[in-house]
Design a protein around this motif. Sequence first.
Motif, PDB file in Angstrom:
ATOM      1  N   GLY A 183      15.858  38.992  35.800  1.00 12.94           N
ATOM      2  CA  GLY A 183      16.046  40.018  36.821  1.00 12.94           C
ATOM      3  C   GLY A 183      17.505  40.224  37.166  1.00 12.94           C
ATOM      4  O   GLY A 183      17.981  41.368  37.265  1.00 12.94           O
ATOM      5  N   VAL A 184      18.243  39.129  37.337  1.00  8.38           N
ATOM      6  CA  VAL A 184      19.674  39.229  37.636  1.00  8.38           C
ATOM      7  C   VAL A 184      20.403  39.928  36.495  1.00  8.38           C
ATOM      8  O   VAL A 184      21.239  40.818  36.719  1.00  8.38           O
ATOM      9  CB  VAL A 184      20.284  37.831  37.882  1.00  8.38           C
ATOM     10  CG1 VAL A 184      21.804  37.918  37.977  1.00  8.38           C
ATOM     11  CG2 VAL A 184      19.719  37.219  39.150  1.00  8.38           C
ATOM     12  N   ALA A 185      20.082  39.538  35.253  1.00  8.26           N
ATOM     13  CA  ALA A 185      20.756  40.119  34.095  1.00  8.26           C
ATOM     14  C   ALA A 185      20.465  41.614  33.973  1.00  8.26           C
ATOM     15  O   ALA A 185      21.384  42.422  33.735  1.00  8.26           O
ATOM     16  CB  ALA A 185      20.311  39.392  32.818  1.00  8.26           C
ATOM     17  N   ILE A 186      19.215  42.002  34.150  1.00  8.57           N
ATOM     18  CA  ILE A 186      18.832  43.404  33.978  1.00  8.57           C
ATOM     19  C   ILE A 186      19.472  44.286  35.042  1.00  8.57           C
ATOM     20  O   ILE A 186      20.055  45.337  34.731  1.00  8.57           O
ATOM     21  CB  ILE A 186      17.295  43.545  34.011  1.00  8.57           C
ATOM     22  CG1 ILE A 186      16.686  42.930  32.744  1.00  8.57           C
ATOM     23  CG2 ILE A 186      16.883  45.018  34.139  1.00  8.57           C
ATOM     24  CD1 ILE A 186      15.181  42.832  32.764  1.00  8.57           C
ATOM     25  N   PHE A 187      19.416  43.863  36.310  1.00 10.03           N
ATOM     26  CA  PHE A 187      19.954  44.720  37.368  1.00 10.03           C
ATOM     27  C   PHE A 187      21.479  44.659  37.438  1.00 10.03           C
ATOM     28  O   PHE A 187      22.106  45.587  37.945  1.00 10.03           O
ATOM     29  CB  PHE A 187      19.320  44.358  38.710  1.00 10.03           C
ATOM     30  CG  PHE A 187      17.931  44.898  38.863  1.00 10.03           C
ATOM     31  CD1 PHE A 187      17.727  46.228  39.204  1.00 10.03           C
ATOM     32  CD2 PHE A 187      16.836  44.102  38.608  1.00 10.03           C
ATOM     33  CE1 PHE A 187      16.449  46.750  39.313  1.00 10.03           C
ATOM     34  CE2 PHE A 187      15.549  44.603  38.712  1.00 10.03           C
ATOM     35  CZ  PHE A 187      15.350  45.935  39.063  1.00 10.03           C
ATOM     36  N   THR A 188      22.065  43.598  36.923  1.00 12.50           N
ATOM     37  CA  THR A 188      23.523  43.562  36.789  1.00 12.50           C
ATOM     38  C   THR A 188      23.980  44.622  35.790  1.00 12.50           C
ATOM     39  O   THR A 188      24.930  45.380  36.044  1.00 12.50           O
ATOM     40  CB  THR A 188      23.993  42.175  36.330  1.00 12.50           C
ATOM     41  OG1 THR A 188      23.683  41.208  37.345  1.00 12.50           O
ATOM     42  CG2 THR A 188      25.495  42.160  36.083  1.00 12.50           C
ATOM     43  N   ALA A 225      22.796  57.046  45.959  1.00 10.31           N
ATOM     44  CA  ALA A 225      22.975  55.888  46.833  1.00 10.31           C
ATOM     45  C   ALA A 225      21.730  55.016  46.841  1.00 10.31           C
ATOM     46  O   ALA A 225      21.814  53.781  46.850  1.00 10.31           O
ATOM     47  CB  ALA A 225      23.301  56.356  48.253  1.00 10.31           C
ATOM     48  N   LEU A 226      20.571  55.645  46.819  1.00 13.98           N
ATOM     49  CA  LEU A 226      19.311  54.905  46.773  1.00 13.98           C
ATOM     50  C   LEU A 226      19.232  54.065  45.500  1.00 13.98           C
ATOM     51  O   LEU A 226      18.827  52.892  45.543  1.00 13.98           O
ATOM     52  CB  LEU A 226      18.138  55.891  46.834  1.00 13.98           C
ATOM     53  CG  LEU A 226      16.736  55.290  46.676  1.00 13.98           C
ATOM     54  CD1 LEU A 226      16.426  54.362  47.845  1.00 13.98           C
ATOM     55  CD2 LEU A 226      15.687  56.403  46.583  1.00 13.98           C
ATOM     56  N   THR A 227      19.643  54.640  44.382  1.00 14.63           N
ATOM     57  CA  THR A 227      19.619  53.923  43.110  1.00 14.63           C
ATOM     58  C   THR A 227      20.512  52.685  43.148  1.00 14.63           C
ATOM     59  O   THR A 227      20.093  51.587  42.758  1.00 14.63           O
ATOM     60  CB  THR A 227      20.087  54.853  41.973  1.00 14.63           C
ATOM     61  OG1 THR A 227      19.200  55.967  41.884  1.00 14.63           O
ATOM     62  CG2 THR A 227      20.099  54.113  40.642  1.00 14.63           C
ATOM     63  N   LEU A 228      21.744  52.852  43.634  1.00 11.44           N
ATOM     64  CA  LEU A 228      22.665  51.726  43.691  1.00 11.44           C
ATOM     65  C   LEU A 228      22.216  50.679  44.702  1.00 11.44           C
ATOM     66  O   LEU A 228      22.371  49.468  44.478  1.00 11.44           O
ATOM     67  CB  LEU A 228      24.075  52.211  44.042  1.00 11.44           C
ATOM     68  CG  LEU A 228      24.772  53.070  42.990  1.00 11.44           C
ATOM     69  CD1 LEU A 228      26.186  53.403  43.443  1.00 11.44           C
ATOM     70  CD2 LEU A 228      24.798  52.374  41.635  1.00 11.44           C
ATOM     71  N   TYR A 229      21.634  51.124  45.805  1.00  7.64           N
ATOM     72  CA  TYR A 229      21.143  50.191  46.821  1.00  7.64           C
ATOM     73  C   TYR A 229      20.044  49.306  46.243  1.00  7.64           C
ATOM     74  O   TYR A 229      20.009  48.094  46.484  1.00  7.64           O
ATOM     75  CB  TYR A 229      20.635  50.974  48.029  1.00  7.64           C
ATOM     76  CG  TYR A 229      20.095  50.102  49.144  1.00  7.64           C
ATOM     77  CD1 TYR A 229      20.917  49.201  49.801  1.00  7.64           C
ATOM     78  CD2 TYR A 229      18.766  50.173  49.531  1.00  7.64           C
ATOM     79  CE1 TYR A 229      20.439  48.404  50.822  1.00  7.64           C
ATOM     80  CE2 TYR A 229      18.271  49.378  50.549  1.00  7.64           C
ATOM     81  CZ  TYR A 229      19.110  48.492  51.188  1.00  7.64           C
ATOM     82  OH  TYR A 229      18.627  47.694  52.188  1.00  7.64           O
ATOM     83  N   LEU A 230      19.140  49.901  45.476  1.00  3.81           N
ATOM     84  CA  LEU A 230      18.057  49.128  44.862  1.00  3.81           C
ATOM     85  C   LEU A 230      18.596  48.157  43.824  1.00  3.81           C
ATOM     86  O   LEU A 230      18.081  47.036  43.686  1.00  3.81           O
ATOM     87  CB  LEU A 230      17.032  50.075  44.232  1.00  3.81           C
ATOM     88  CG  LEU A 230      16.223  50.918  45.225  1.00  3.81           C
ATOM     89  CD1 LEU A 230      15.327  51.893  44.481  1.00  3.81           C
ATOM     90  CD2 LEU A 230      15.383  50.029  46.147  1.00  3.81           C
ATOM     91  N   ASP A 231      19.642  48.554  43.086  1.00  3.78           N
ATOM     92  CA  ASP A 231      20.271  47.633  42.132  1.00  3.78           C
ATOM     93  C   ASP A 231      20.839  46.421  42.861  1.00  3.78           C
ATOM     94  O   ASP A 231      20.599  45.271  42.462  1.00  3.78           O
ATOM     95  CB  ASP A 231      21.395  48.345  41.367  1.00  3.78           C
ATOM     96  CG  ASP A 231      20.883  49.363  40.373  1.00  3.78           C
ATOM     97  OD1 ASP A 231      19.694  49.286  40.002  1.00  3.78           O
ATOM     98  OD2 ASP A 231      21.665  50.245  39.975  1.00  3.78           O
ATOM     99  N   PHE A 232      21.594  46.671  43.922  1.00  2.00           N
ATOM    100  CA  PHE A 232      22.193  45.579  44.688  1.00  2.00           C
ATOM    101  C   PHE A 232      21.123  44.685  45.300  1.00  2.00           C
ATOM    102  O   PHE A 232      21.217  43.447  45.242  1.00  2.00           O
ATOM    103  CB  PHE A 232      23.084  46.146  45.793  1.00  2.00           C
ATOM    104  CG  PHE A 232      23.593  45.098  46.743  1.00  2.00           C
ATOM    105  CD1 PHE A 232      24.706  44.332  46.414  1.00  2.00           C
ATOM    106  CD2 PHE A 232      22.959  44.859  47.952  1.00  2.00           C
ATOM    107  CE1 PHE A 232      25.177  43.349  47.283  1.00  2.00           C
ATOM    108  CE2 PHE A 232      23.419  43.881  48.817  1.00  2.00           C
ATOM    109  CZ  PHE A 232      24.528  43.126  48.487  1.00  2.00           C
ATOM    110  N   LEU A 233      20.102  45.295  45.868  1.00  2.00           N
ATOM    111  CA  LEU A 233      19.045  44.533  46.532  1.00  2.00           C
ATOM    112  C   LEU A 233      18.337  43.608  45.551  1.00  2.00           C
ATOM    113  O   LEU A 233      18.062  42.446  45.867  1.00  2.00           O
ATOM    114  CB  LEU A 233      18.040  45.492  47.173  1.00  2.00           C
ATOM    115  CG  LEU A 233      16.863  44.839  47.898  1.00  2.00           C
ATOM    116  CD1 LEU A 233      17.353  44.063  49.114  1.00  2.00           C
ATOM    117  CD2 LEU A 233      15.840  45.893  48.311  1.00  2.00           C
TER     118      LEU A 233
END
Length: 247
Positions: A183-188, A225-233
Amino acid sequence: MEQQNYQYQDNSVFVQERSVSKKFFANVFLWMFVALAISTLAAYFINASAEAQSYLFDPLTGKRNLLGTVAMFAPLALVLLMGAGFNRLSFGALVGIFILFATLLGISLSFILVVYNLGSVVGCFAAATGIFGVMAIMGYTTNTDLSKFGPILMAGVIGLVIASVINMFIGSSQFDYIMSFFGVAIFTALTAYNVQKIKRIGLGIEENGEQFAVVDTKKLAIMSALTLYLDFLNIFLFLLRIFGSRK
């Protein structure tokens, strides 16, 4: 003389277009930080109020009650609503749903402060911020076309969702631990991919400004912004699963 005047006008247009792109990109991150602040405040308020917690959690078992379950799944429904209704929703309605999403997400994530030690939450949050920041810079500055990785990353996200559903029935903590690294690798990687994609959206607005209404540009900033917020979360949550210290 005429040639110099033409070059001056051309340069001024170039500078103006660049400012449009940068303004769009800045608005995206501004809305992301607004959502993050709202979620943090909502989570803190629920955690600090025993009465508020009683509406979401069973005081005897500590598990979510019906209202808590609704609060947990409501943000997902709002994300789907924003995506499906992008063209039909007004900018004001989209902002309202976006703020509601951030609030409900903060409420649903309030259990983090109940389950995990504050120090580990802060540490994982700081680590997620660092990872997100580095990948955002890489995505913005790299000359490599990251669009070819999009289908692979989307397949990875779908795989994570399927694996999470399966693990709900299996209940394997080891499987959840291993899945968190993926999960960390994919969303990074998704962070860099999405930042580059948003940069290209801004450049597209520059090149085809007359085809974009101001309201459409603002709505695109909200969705980005929603897309980036979900990536960070997701980076933060998966890091917390790996390194978080439970109470």
